[in-house]
Design an enzyme around this catalytic site. Structure first.
Site, PDB file in Angstrom:
ATOM      1  N   HIS A   1       0.864  -1.188   0.000  1.00 28.66           N
ATOM      2  CA  HIS A   1       0.000   0.000   0.000  1.00 28.66           C
ATOM      3  C   HIS A   1       0.901   1.239   0.000  1.00 28.66           C
ATOM      4  O   HIS A   1       2.136   1.114  -0.108  1.00 28.66           O
ATOM      5  CB  HIS A   1      -0.955  -0.021   1.199  1.00 28.66           C
ATOM      6  CG  HIS A   1      -0.276  -0.270   2.523  1.00 28.66           C
ATOM      7  ND1 HIS A   1       0.660   0.588   3.055  1.00 28.66           N
ATOM      8  CD2 HIS A   1      -0.379  -1.297   3.406  1.00 28.66           C
ATOM      9  CE1 HIS A   1       1.077   0.119   4.208  1.00 28.66           C
ATOM     10  NE2 HIS A   1       0.479  -1.028   4.449  1.00 28.66           N
TER      11      HIS A   1
ATOM     12  N   HIS B   1       4.129   1.269   2.086  1.00 25.04           N
ATOM     13  CA  HIS B   1       5.284   0.587   1.487  1.00 25.04           C
ATOM     14  C   HIS B   1       5.876   1.443   0.362  1.00 25.04           C
ATOM     15  O   HIS B   1       7.098   1.508   0.191  1.00 25.04           O
ATOM     16  CB  HIS B   1       4.857  -0.764   0.910  1.00 25.04           C
ATOM     17  CG  HIS B   1       4.287  -1.714   1.922  1.00 25.04           C
ATOM     18  ND1 HIS B   1       2.954  -2.005   1.982  1.00 25.04           N
ATOM     19  CD2 HIS B   1       4.871  -2.430   2.906  1.00 25.04           C
ATOM     20  CE1 HIS B   1       2.728  -2.882   2.957  1.00 25.04           C
ATOM     21  NE2 HIS B   1       3.881  -3.147   3.546  1.00 25.04           N
TER      22      HIS B   1
HETATM   23  P1  AMP Z   1       4.905  -5.275   6.432  1.00 26.46           P
HETATM   24  O1  AMP Z   1       4.739  -5.630   5.000  1.00 26.46           O
HETATM   25  O2  AMP Z   1       3.633  -5.015   7.154  1.00 26.46           O
HETATM   26  O3  AMP Z   1       5.820  -6.210   7.167  1.00 26.46           O
HETATM   27  O4  AMP Z   1       5.625  -3.888   6.441  1.00 26.46           O
HETATM   28  C1  AMP Z   1       6.816  -3.688   5.718  1.00 26.46           C
HETATM   29  C2  AMP Z   1       7.367  -2.350   6.086  1.00 26.46           C
HETATM   30  O5  AMP Z   1       6.417  -1.335   5.764  1.00 26.46           O
HETATM   31  C3  AMP Z   1       7.673  -2.198   7.583  1.00 26.46           C
HETATM   32  O6  AMP Z   1       8.903  -1.513   7.713  1.00 26.46           O
HETATM   33  C4  AMP Z   1       6.519  -1.377   8.073  1.00 26.46           C
HETATM   34  O7  AMP Z   1       6.833  -0.606   9.213  1.00 26.46           O
HETATM   35  C5  AMP Z   1       6.257  -0.485   6.867  1.00 26.46           C
HETATM   36  N1  AMP Z   1       4.903   0.070   6.906  1.00 26.46           N
HETATM   37  C6  AMP Z   1       3.740  -0.616   7.045  1.00 26.46           C
HETATM   38  N2  AMP Z   1       2.701   0.235   7.092  1.00 26.46           N
HETATM   39  C7  AMP Z   1       3.214   1.492   6.975  1.00 26.46           C
HETATM   40  C8  AMP Z   1       2.653   2.808   6.956  1.00 26.46           C
HETATM   41  N3  AMP Z   1       1.340   2.997   7.067  1.00 26.46           N
HETATM   42  N4  AMP Z   1       3.496   3.852   6.837  1.00 26.46           N
HETATM   43  C9  AMP Z   1       4.827   3.668   6.731  1.00 26.46           C
HETATM   44  N5  AMP Z   1       5.421   2.462   6.737  1.00 26.46           N
HETATM   45  C10 AMP Z   1       4.629   1.379   6.861  1.00 26.46           C
END
Ligand code: AMP
Length: 250
Positions: free
Chosen positions: A15, A18
């Protein structure tokens, strides 16, 4: 632009949060690697793991569209070819997100270690959305002298202040409105006020709402210079977390 490698580890279901990480990576390096790997080690519940959204084709297009030079979706065997050498997240790994999800942060560090060993990045980009994860990774990198610079990107929110999360897709439009209470609570001036705001939303089931010292992730003390509100809870069985720097009175 230089020859460095920037790395954005993700679990897919990409999203705008990312995308912000990938765009930051593009500012730092000419080579930007995005990994997509749903790491079973960091899920406590098999149900949560099974329900995690997966759409590799869509994710690949989004990552390349945001500027990634390589999208890497390794298999389980590639990441864990033999016996798994577990990393430890220490005591902090058992608190807050770690209390609810036992072994979660050890699982995060274990996969990050493998990913870093395979990618060998100069920079690795993480979101402030997962502030405890960011803190634990930064501390682990520094304690183990891992030659990677950790870069933090502020949380991306929707127009109503709800932090973007892959899990939001499991909320109905009405539940997404209820989720706005978290952002409202984080704009409070004290822990008590924060909890009062959260209690005003009947659909929100609280796990924790705390104020922490950003430098120690411990309780706020007289020495604290930066404090942050951290909140977790559920709406209709979907776990939501968020955090924000707080100009708190206490
Ligand atoms: P995930 O795919 O949920 O493991 O997240 C991958 C990376 O994206 C991690 O470093 C999360 O902290 C970051 N992330 C997820 N949601 C957000 C957001 N809303 N804003 C900024 N970074 C995000």
């Amino acid at each position: 632009m230089n020859n460095s490698i920037s790395f954005v580890p993700t679990m897919g279901a990409l999203h705008d949060g990312h995308i912000a990480l990938i765009e930051r990576a593009c500012e730092l390096s000419s080579t930007v690697i995005v990994s997509i790997f749903v790491n079973p080690l960091q899920f406590e519940s098999p149900d949560d793991l099974a329900k995690y959204p997966r759409d590799l084709l869509r994710d690949r297009n989004i990552a390349l569209g945001a500027g990634a030079t390589k999208v890497w979706a390794p298999s389980y065997e590639e990441i864990y070819p033999g016996e798994i050498t577990k990393q430890s997240s220490g005591q902090l790994g058992t608190l807050f997100e770690g209390a609810e999800r036992l072994g979660h942060f050890d699982g995060v560090l274990t996969v990050i270690k493998r990913l870093f060993d395979l990618v060998r990045p100069d920079y690795a980009i993480f979101g402030e959305k997962d502030f405890q994860q960011l803190f634990i990774i930064k501390r682990w990198v520094s304690q183990n002298q891992i030659p990677v610079e950790i870069i933090a990107v502020p949380t991306i929110r929707d127009a109503d202040g709800v932090a973007l999360s892959s899990r939001n897709s499991r909320l109905s439009p009405a539940e997404l409105v209820s989720a706005q209470v978290i952002n409202k609570a984080l704009r409070s001036k004290s822990k008590d006020e924060m909890r009062k705001v959260l209690a005003s939303e009947p659909k929100f089931e609280l796990d924790y709402a705390e104020l922490i010292d950003e430098e120690t992730f411990g309780p706020v003390t007289a020495k604290t210079s930066l404090s942050r509100g951290i909140i977790a809870g559920w709406i209709n069985g979907v776990r939501l977390i968020d955090n924000m720097r707080m100009e708190a009175d206490q």
